[in-house]
Design an enzyme around this catalytic site. Structure first.
Site, PDB file in Angstrom:
ATOM      1  N   LYS A 256       0.849  -1.194   0.000  1.00  0.00           N
ATOM      2  CA  LYS A 256       0.000   0.000   0.000  1.00  0.00           C
ATOM      3  C   LYS A 256       0.885   1.244   0.000  1.00  0.00           C
ATOM      4  CE  LYS A 256      -3.054   2.701   3.038  1.00  0.00           C
ATOM      5  NZ  LYS A 256      -3.679   2.781   4.382  1.00  0.00           N
ATOM      6  N   ASP A 261      -2.602  10.727   3.182  1.00  0.00           N
ATOM      7  CA  ASP A 261      -3.991  10.334   3.399  1.00  0.00           C
ATOM      8  C   ASP A 261      -4.735  11.413   4.172  1.00  0.00           C
ATOM      9  OD1 ASP A 261      -6.377   9.019   3.605  1.00  0.00           O
ATOM     10  OD2 ASP A 261      -5.716   7.650   5.190  1.00  0.00           O
ATOM     11  N   LYS A 268      -9.998  13.582   7.816  1.00  0.00           N
ATOM     12  CA  LYS A 268      -9.492  13.335   9.156  1.00  0.00           C
ATOM     13  C   LYS A 268      -9.515  14.625   9.977  1.00  0.00           C
ATOM     14  CE  LYS A 268      -6.240   9.727   7.628  1.00  0.00           C
ATOM     15  NZ  LYS A 268      -6.769   8.587   8.370  1.00  0.00           N
ATOM     16  N   ASP A 279       1.624   6.776   5.304  1.00  0.00           N
ATOM     17  CA  ASP A 279       0.685   5.770   4.821  1.00  0.00           C
ATOM     18  C   ASP A 279       1.203   5.005   3.604  1.00  0.00           C
ATOM     19  OD1 ASP A 279      -1.624   4.505   5.505  1.00  0.00           O
ATOM     20  OD2 ASP A 279      -2.969   5.861   4.456  1.00  0.00           O
ATOM     21  N   ASP A 338     -12.143   7.243   3.936  1.00  0.00           N
ATOM     22  CA  ASP A 338     -10.912   7.076   4.708  1.00  0.00           C
ATOM     23  C   ASP A 338     -10.542   5.606   4.868  1.00  0.00           C
ATOM     24  OD1 ASP A 338      -8.680   7.927   6.051  1.00  0.00           O
ATOM     25  OD2 ASP A 338      -9.678   8.114   7.993  1.00  0.00           O
ATOM     26  N   GLU A 340      -9.422   3.704   2.484  1.00  0.00           N
ATOM     27  CA  GLU A 340      -8.960   3.689   1.088  1.00  0.00           C
ATOM     28  C   GLU A 340      -7.880   2.649   0.818  1.00  0.00           C
ATOM     29  OE1 GLU A 340      -5.572   5.131   2.912  1.00  0.00           O
ATOM     30  OE2 GLU A 340      -7.642   5.707   3.340  1.00  0.00           O
ATOM     31  N   ARG A 342      -7.566  -0.460   1.641  1.00  0.00           N
ATOM     32  CA  ARG A 342      -8.081  -1.763   1.204  1.00  0.00           C
ATOM     33  C   ARG A 342      -8.553  -1.724  -0.245  1.00  0.00           C
ATOM     34  NH1 ARG A 342     -12.369  -1.578   5.947  1.00  0.00           N
ATOM     35  NH2 ARG A 342     -10.521  -0.625   6.846  1.00  0.00           N
TER      36      ARG A 342
END
Length: 521
Positions: A256, A261, A268, A279, A338, A340, A342
């Site tokens: 990933k 993010d 957030k 991230d 959020d 995202e 996956r």
């Protein structure tokens, strides 16, 4: 930025010019003879002082004693080590090295057993990050030489050139991964990450395959495209492939790589957004580990798949209620922008199945905040469809220093969390108090396809990927070691499946044309 060098022998030095830290477990330090380390002190420390220093150490959990001002120090690692910890005590080693580094030219002498050499070497690498934006930081010349005294009962063992090469390459991989994670998105956006991938590819004589921007949408990568389509720099899927003719298996590592993010439209909080440059820790780990594995000689076909995007807010941002068409063919109703990671990984693992025909797939990601609650700051959470692979990963985590711990694998109980009335599934759970770490991993697994019969492992590294305000390079040692039985390097094999931690894991017997190999089926 410090140069990092590994050596199997000690060279003369003077603490007046070059600080030295001698570090190890107390039981090893107690057996150390003054004659073995006398050349590190430049005549400024005698045998009696050295013996008094060793006898004064009472680690609780660690302890250290200065031999000559701040130029010569002896430090003891923790005595106790529980079954879920690494015998190398590498986390304490990193902290002690950080606290004792003085700058300039210096030495770290590690006294340990051979099976702990790999984890101990990488522990020093974690203490020496490559990235700094402090003014003048690049004008400081530093060199840290790590020297090993390897003990085997009362004997001394010499490290081979192959051992030292393994340490150098793996440490470079850890520092590369940490550098990428430490860099802000202004300097490490998707294009910058692709450049890092291309540089590694050039080093390995491999040309990466890159699918980016609108081409992602055209080819059906709705997960990656949807997450990154609002950003100034478009999202991308990149693949580095180490192809071995007549390979008996194909392995894919999927990372990933969310370079920042914001949370998307489900934005957030201002406090929760700080640190979201990290991230991309999974993709960074895959890049460092792939470079390590291939440079040290990987005997099977290995693919590194990078799912890169900037989860930005803008007029084109993905919205809650949108329906995403994933590369797997499944549809996903967005109920949380959020969640995202996956989505991009779902496309990544599907590509690993459909296009790369992988037998073993490992995805690694800073996926859930719940991971730190579930397994803590030191242990990544792992989820797998293969019990032997789970058992193996725990043991190799202990030998490599990248600790892991399993979370429940019960898709029949948790998959219902993603139920949708209008799509195949939603992207976030209905009940956030119901095994979030497991559920997030199961979402990714669902995009492997019902016909996939291979082994799959999910590694959530949200908390272990950093310590304080610095990245740790977590995952490089774990991935390289987990498949160490495919390596031609003896030290990597030692910390891998067929090495010291091979207890209770099924292995193929030695065959005429190859070494032992873990059985996953």
């Amino acid at each position: 930025m410090a140069a990092l060098v590994f050596s199997g022998t000690l060279e003369p030095s003077d603490p007046f010019d070059s600080a030295v830290l001698i570090i190890g477990q107390l039981r090893h330090l107690a057996k150390l003879k003054f004659d073995e380390v006398q050349l590190k002190f430049g005549g400024k420390v005698d045998a009696e002082t050295f013996a008094t220093c060793i006898n004064s150490l009472h680690p609780s959990p660690t302890d250290q004693c200065s031999l000559w001002l701040n130029g010569a120090t002896v430090a003891a690692l923790p005595v106790k080590c529980s079954r879920h910890n690494t015998p190398s005590r590498c986390h304490s080693l990193t902290k002690l090295v950080k606290s004792c580094l003085a700058g300039g030219q210096e030495y770290v002498v590690i006294v340990c057993e051979r099976e702990n050499v790999f984890a101990s070497g990488l522990a020093v690498a974690r203490a020496l990050p490559l990235y700094s934006a402090k003014s003048g930081s690049h004008n400081i010349a530093r060199k840290v030489t790590v020297e090993f005294i390897v003990v085997d009962e009362d004997k001394r063992v010499s490290l081979t050139p192959e051992d030292l090469e393994c340490l150098k390459v793996a440490a470079d991989g850890v520092r590369l991964a940490a550098k990428i994670v430490d860099m802000p998105c202004s300097e490490m956006n998707v294009d910058n990450f692709l450049q890092e991938i291309q540089e590694v590819g050039s080093d390995l004589n491999i040309t990466p395959k890159i699918i980016s921007g609108e081409e992602l949408a055209e080819k059906g990568f709705g997960g990656i495209y949807g997450v990154g389509k609002a950003a100034t720099v478009p999202p991308a899927l990149a693949v580095l492939s180490h192809i071995v003719p007549n390979s008996t298996e194909t392995i894919a590592w999927v990372g990933k790589g969310i370079v920042f993010d914001t949370g998307g439209l489900c934005i957030k909080t201002k406090a929760g957004m700080c640190g979201m440059k990290r991230d991309c820790g999974g993709a960074a780990a895959v890049l460092g580990a792939f470079r390590t594995a291939v440079k040290l000689g990987f005997s099977e076909t290995l693919h590194a798949v990078f799912c890169l995007a900037d989860n930005a807010v803008g007029p084109l941002a993905q919205r809650p209620d949108d329906i995403v068409h994933m590369y797997s063919g499944r549809t996903v109703e967005i109920n949380n922008t959020d969640a995202e990671g996956r989505l991009v990984l779902g496309d990544g693992v599907s590509y690993a199945v459909k296009d790369l025909h992988s037998d073993i797939i490992v995805d690694i990601a800073t996926l859930t905040g719940a991971q730190g609650i579930a397994t803590g700051k030191y242990h990544a959470s792992i989820l797998t469809n293969n019990e032997k692979l789970e058992e193996l990963c725990v043991k190799v985590g202990r030998s490599s220093g990248d600790l892991v711990h399993p979370v429940p694998f019960t898709p029949e109980l948790h998959s219902q969390e993603f139920s949708s009335a209008i799509a195949d599934m939603k992207n976030s759970v209905a009940d956030r108090s119901n095994a979030q770490v497991s559920c997030a991993g199961l979402f990714i697994m669902s995009h492997l396809g019902q016909d996939y019969n291979g082994a799959w492992l999910h590694i959530d590294i949200a908390s272990p990927s950093y310590s304080g305000e610095r990245a740790t390079g977590y995952g490089v040692g774990l991935l390289a070691s987990l498949f160490g039985d495919r390596s031609l390097n003896p030290l990597l094999r030692l910390v891998g499946p067929t090495g010291a931690v091979n207890n209770g894991v099924a292995m193929d017997e030695d065959v005429e044309d190859g070494p032992k190999r873990m059985k996953l089926i």
